[in-house]
Design an enzyme around this catalytic site. Structure first.
Site, short mmCIF file in Angstrom:
data_model
loop_
_atom_site.label_atom_id
_atom_site.label_comp_id
_atom_site.label_asym_id
_atom_site.label_seq_id
_atom_site.Cartn_x
_atom_site.Cartn_y
_atom_site.Cartn_z
N GLY A 43 0.81 -1.22 0.00
CA GLY A 43 0.00 0.00 0.00
C GLY A 43 0.84 1.26 0.00
N CYS A 44 1.90 1.26 0.77
CA CYS A 44 2.76 2.44 0.88
C CYS A 44 3.51 2.69 -0.43
CB CYS A 44 3.73 2.29 2.05
SG CYS A 44 2.87 2.12 3.63
#
Length: 154
Positions: A43-44
């Site tokens: 996600g990051c």
């Protein structure tokens, strides 16, 4: 009480992989300050790549994008190099900026409670006032929403 639009943005001065990152040095510019849990996680990485892909549009809107996590400067440098990232990356490994912005929260995973970073974004105007706040961010569509708000601000 958590930070709200209209509140003054708490000052920060963080080490970054490309040099120091501070709110004072960015005075006069719109700042997109986003907090994320960890370098090089799915996600990051997607979020950082989204901000990188939109870098020219943010620049046109007069906005500087700053990502902050508790990762070290060395880890930020590896993350940037691996994916060709453009946002400034500040290390909060030895700073309480995440707590001061209210992004250090209790989380739950498989029934286990722990403290961690709430993926959140703050749009700060050139005078240091918070204009928009996004909490519990879902990565999909987030960069476009932040870019639109930055464009409307300028």
């Amino acid at each position: 009480m958590p930070l709200q639009p209209g509140d003054p943005a708490p000052a920060f001065d963080l080490p970054g992989d490309a040099g120091p990152v501070s709110l004072a040095a960015l005075k006069g510019k719109t700042v997109v300050l986003y907090f994320y849990p960890k370098d090089d996680t799915p996600g990051c990485t997607t979020e950082a790549q989204g901000f990188t892909a939109a870098a020219a549009d943010f620049e046109k809107a007069g906005a500087v994008v700053v990502g902050v996590s508790k990762d070290t400067v060395a880890r930020h440098a590896k993350f940037r190099a691996k994916y060709g990232l453009t946002p400034l990356l500040g290390s909060a490994a030895d700073d309480d900026i995440i707590e001061r912005y209210g992004a250090w929260v209790e989380k739950s995973l498989y029934g286990r409670q722990y403290m961690g970073i709430d993926r959140s974004t703050f749009l700060i105007d050139g005078t240091g006032i918070i204009r928009r706040v996004w909490r519990k961010v879902k990565v999909a569509g987030h960069v476009a929403e932040v870019l639109k708000a930055a464009q409307e601000l300028n």
